[in-house]
Design an enzyme around this catalytic site. Structure first.
Site, mmCIF file in Angstrom:
data_model
loop_
_atom_site.group_PDB
_atom_site.id
_atom_site.type_symbol
_atom_site.label_atom_id
_atom_site.label_comp_id
_atom_site.label_asym_id
_atom_site.label_seq_id
_atom_site.Cartn_x
_atom_site.Cartn_y
_atom_site.Cartn_z
ATOM 1 N N LEU A 204 -6.475 -4.878 -7.006
ATOM 2 C CA LEU A 204 -5.626 -5.800 -7.746
ATOM 3 C C LEU A 204 -5.217 -5.050 -8.999
ATOM 4 O O LEU A 204 -6.070 -4.508 -9.703
ATOM 5 C CB LEU A 204 -6.410 -7.069 -8.099
ATOM 6 C CG LEU A 204 -5.635 -8.201 -8.799
ATOM 7 C CD1 LEU A 204 -6.377 -9.514 -8.584
ATOM 8 C CD2 LEU A 204 -5.450 -7.964 -10.280
ATOM 9 N N GLU A 205 -3.924 -5.013 -9.260
ATOM 10 C CA GLU A 205 -3.447 -4.203 -10.368
ATOM 11 C C GLU A 205 -2.460 -4.983 -11.227
ATOM 12 O O GLU A 205 -1.502 -5.556 -10.718
ATOM 13 C CB GLU A 205 -2.775 -2.946 -9.803
ATOM 14 C CG GLU A 205 -2.555 -1.845 -10.803
ATOM 15 C CD GLU A 205 -2.172 -0.542 -10.086
ATOM 16 O OE1 GLU A 205 -3.076 0.221 -9.679
ATOM 17 O OE2 GLU A 205 -0.963 -0.315 -9.921
ATOM 18 N N HIS A 327 1.879 -4.779 5.974
ATOM 19 C CA HIS A 327 2.151 -3.414 6.423
ATOM 20 C C HIS A 327 1.267 -2.929 7.579
ATOM 21 O O HIS A 327 1.287 -1.744 7.894
ATOM 22 C CB HIS A 327 2.248 -2.420 5.253
ATOM 23 C CG HIS A 327 1.043 -2.308 4.376
ATOM 24 N ND1 HIS A 327 1.124 -2.275 3.002
ATOM 25 C CD2 HIS A 327 -0.270 -2.194 4.661
ATOM 26 C CE1 HIS A 327 -0.088 -2.143 2.488
ATOM 27 N NE2 HIS A 327 -0.945 -2.092 3.468
ATOM 28 N N PRO A 391 3.145 0.517 -3.161
ATOM 29 C CA PRO A 391 2.204 0.986 -4.180
ATOM 30 C C PRO A 391 2.103 2.511 -4.207
ATOM 31 O O PRO A 391 2.315 3.166 -3.180
ATOM 32 C CB PRO A 391 0.867 0.364 -3.762
ATOM 33 C CG PRO A 391 1.035 -0.182 -2.396
ATOM 34 C CD PRO A 391 2.472 -0.141 -2.033
ATOM 35 N N GLY A 392 1.792 3.066 -5.365
ATOM 36 C CA GLY A 392 1.675 4.518 -5.512
ATOM 37 C C GLY A 392 0.231 4.964 -5.580
ATOM 38 O O GLY A 392 -0.341 5.476 -4.620
ATOM 39 N N SER A 393 -0.422 4.747 -6.740
ATOM 40 C CA SER A 393 -1.857 4.982 -6.888
ATOM 41 C C SER A 393 -2.273 4.371 -8.215
ATOM 42 O O SER A 393 -1.426 3.885 -8.961
ATOM 43 C CB SER A 393 -2.199 6.469 -6.876
ATOM 44 O OG SER A 393 -1.972 7.039 -8.157
ATOM 45 N N HIS A 417 5.038 2.439 3.260
ATOM 46 C CA HIS A 417 4.133 1.410 2.729
ATOM 47 C C HIS A 417 3.332 1.910 1.542
ATOM 48 O O HIS A 417 2.521 1.180 0.980
ATOM 49 C CB HIS A 417 3.184 0.927 3.811
ATOM 50 C CG HIS A 417 1.910 1.741 3.920
ATOM 51 N ND1 HIS A 417 1.905 3.095 4.104
ATOM 52 C CD2 HIS A 417 0.612 1.372 3.849
ATOM 53 C CE1 HIS A 417 0.656 3.522 4.155
ATOM 54 N NE2 HIS A 417 -0.160 2.508 4.001
ATOM 55 N N LYS A 494 -10.937 -2.519 -8.305
ATOM 56 C CA LYS A 494 -11.145 -1.919 -6.983
ATOM 57 C C LYS A 494 -12.455 -2.438 -6.424
ATOM 58 O O LYS A 494 -13.388 -2.699 -7.164
ATOM 59 C CB LYS A 494 -11.326 -0.404 -7.151
ATOM 60 C CG LYS A 494 -10.060 0.317 -7.447
ATOM 61 C CD LYS A 494 -9.577 0.954 -6.180
ATOM 62 C CE LYS A 494 -8.225 1.589 -6.398
ATOM 63 N NZ LYS A 494 -7.608 1.969 -5.137
#
Ligand code: 5GP
Ligand code: MN
Ligand code: MN
Length: 495
Positions: A204-205, A327, A391-393, A417, A494
């Site tokens: 969760l970001e 995805h 999402p990237g990282s 994705h 995380k």
């Protein structure tokens, strides 16, 4: 490897059809990304996928593609629903793993100074890791209800609004779900995990919007620079995993003939029209419903945490679901396919006409990216195209795209994705130390990461992923998913 790629045009590469292949395969990538794709078994797995019965037009690898179980992650395979097959390995173990983005009317300035409090409160409120329970403890009846009705259950139980449903792929509910085909063991695993992130790659970001590329689309999506948004990534937990396992076993027992004809046992598929294909599809759709409820409950908790931390009602902060996209999924969809004089699907150049066909579109580590006009789109996006979330990282940008007008022709309406993994988890733990990664992110980038274990942070360090900017550039240049906005992490939890 020994697999030759033929360049078709910029960013489009082909493995020509030969031998037992039922179609050619295509890789959509820049030369820089292709370097990584050649590193592991991705191309071999992609070629193997063209052996699936009824595979239509091409098996396709997205720019973020990498090796997976049988079928590449970042793979799209469309098979005919009458004489083709459905393959659990081409969906993935984490059925309806996906992401959703929630927008807010807060700005980065509103949030600064609260990062630590927010990340701690989110970590406390959102169950994560192995064990840890869920937001809701489900009895047998609740599970059945969730599997059958998806986010409609969440509305009745007070965890979702009608507006949430209107901003979710398939409105958060698949009516072809058949809970009776989900095993008791899978249901039991799901009961304690309703509303939980799980471990590892799920997160969760809290993010801030850093760039806007298409003002008009961003406006229809309700996105603007400096805005705070929340990204949630997780799937169907043990319930989906068990469902995949159950059906792989049954295929091995009941459809050994089909299996023996495939170059890799991990591609195991049930023939279209068989009892097993119908049962897997019904069970998979039920697991899809479970995953939507899972992400919804986590979003609900997130709203509560924001209300606490900022001492305001979440509705005042306009915490609205932008969109929820799956995805890891297979769906019956109707697509236009070029056919030869006998009515067999062929590549466009050899087609004499185009026909509408119903296909199982397998998207494994690939996101649906429908352009404006597809009937599946909700009213809010019918004229702009659907939001696609990539999402990237934990240390890089993420993107919001919109379904591009080339996607139906090139990818059965799909794009990437994520950035895609570059390094195995084992290698990552040798390269990185969790606490060091966390400290550096905080000091250099003002990103607050909190995780159940340091090992998870090491396994998910920014350096284990490919360059998401490059993946998205290819998607945008091909016109399968157009860049709308870029975000950057502020707080991350995380499992
Ligand atoms: P997957 O579903 O294949 O596990 O992951 C999807 C994508 O999420 C990965 O390819 C990676 O680019 C991205 N990702 C992994 N961890 C994080 C994270 O902590 N934050 C963000 N924003 N993206 C992540
Ligand atoms: Mn997952
Ligand atoms: Mn995922």
């Amino acid at each position: 490897g020994d697999i030759e790629l033929r360049r078709v045009r910029e960013h489009v590469w082909e493995i020509p059809q030969e031998g037992e292949m039922n179609a050619p395969a295509r890789v959509l990538a820049s030369e820089a990304l292709l370097d990584h794709i050649g590193d592991d078994k991705t191309l071999e797995q992609l070629r193997n996928a063209t052996h699936l019965p009824g595979i239509t037009k091409h098996a396709i690898c997205m720019p973020d593609g990498h090796q997976g179980y049988g079928f590449p992650v970042g793979g799209v395979g469309a098979t005919d629903t009458t004489d083709g097959c459905i393959s659990p390995g081409a969906v993935g173990y984490d059925i309806n793993c996906g992401v959703r983005m929630m927008t807010t009317n807060l700005t980065y300035e509103d949030l600064q100074g609260h990062e630590e409090e927010l990340v701690d409160a989110l970590f406390e409120a959102v169950p994560s890791g192995l064990g840890g329970g869920g937001v809701v403890k489900g009895d047998a009846e609740t599970i059945e209800d969730i599997l059958a009705r998806g986010m409609q259950w969440a509305v009745d139980a007070g965890y979702a609004t009608d507006d949430d449903l209107a901003h979710c792929e398939d409105e958060g509910f698949r009516d072809d779900a058949r809970p009776e085909f989900v095993s008791q063991k899978a249901k039991d695993r799901g009961r304690n995990q309703i509303g939980s992130l799980g471990s590892g790659n799920h997160f969760l970001e809290v993010q801030r919007v850093t760039d806007i590329y298409r003002e008009d689309v961003a406006e229809s999506f309700g996105l603007e620079a400096d805005q705070i948004v929340v990204l949630i990534h997780c799937g169907s937990r043990g319930l989906g995993h068990q469902t995949c396992t159950d059906y792989l076993r049954r295929i091995e027992k009941e459809h050994k003939d089909l299996l023996d004809g495939l170059p890799d046992k991990e591609l195991a598929a049930a023939p279209a029209g068989s009892e097993l294909a119908e049962e897997y599809y019904g069970a998979m759709c039920a697991a899809i419903n479970f995953a939507w409820v899972n992400r919804q409950l986590i979003m609900h908790r997130t709203r509560e945490v924001f209300a606490d931390v900022f001492d305001r009602d979440w509705r005042d902060m306009e915490m609205r679901l932008l969109y929820d996209v799956a995805h890891n999924i297979a769906k019956k969809e109707v697509h236009e396919v070029g056919v030869d004089p006998e009515g067999r699907p062929v590549r466009d150049g050899d087609a004499v006409e185009r026909e509408e066909r119903e296909l199982y579109v397998h998207r494994k580590g690939a996101t649906r990216a429908f352009p404006a006009g597809r009937p599946e789109l909700p009213p809010a996006y019918a004229d702009v195209g659907q939001p696609v979330i990539i999402p990237g990282s934990m240390g890089a940008g993420s993107y919001v795209l919109r379904g591009g007008d080339q996607s139906l022709d090139l990818t059965f309406g799909s794009t990437a994705h994520g950035a895609g993994r570059l390094m195995s988890r084992t290698k990552a733990k040798q390269e990185y130390w969790g606490e060091t990664v966390q400290d550096e992110l905080r000091e250099q980038e003002k990103i607050y990461v909190k995780a159940q274990s340091g090992a998870t942070v090491a396994e998910e360090a920014p350096g284990v992923y490919k360059d998401v900017d490059e993946v998205v550039r290819v998607s945008d240049e091909l016109g399968i998913g157009d860049k709308v906005a870029r975000t950057f992490p502020v707080c991350n939890i995380k499992g």
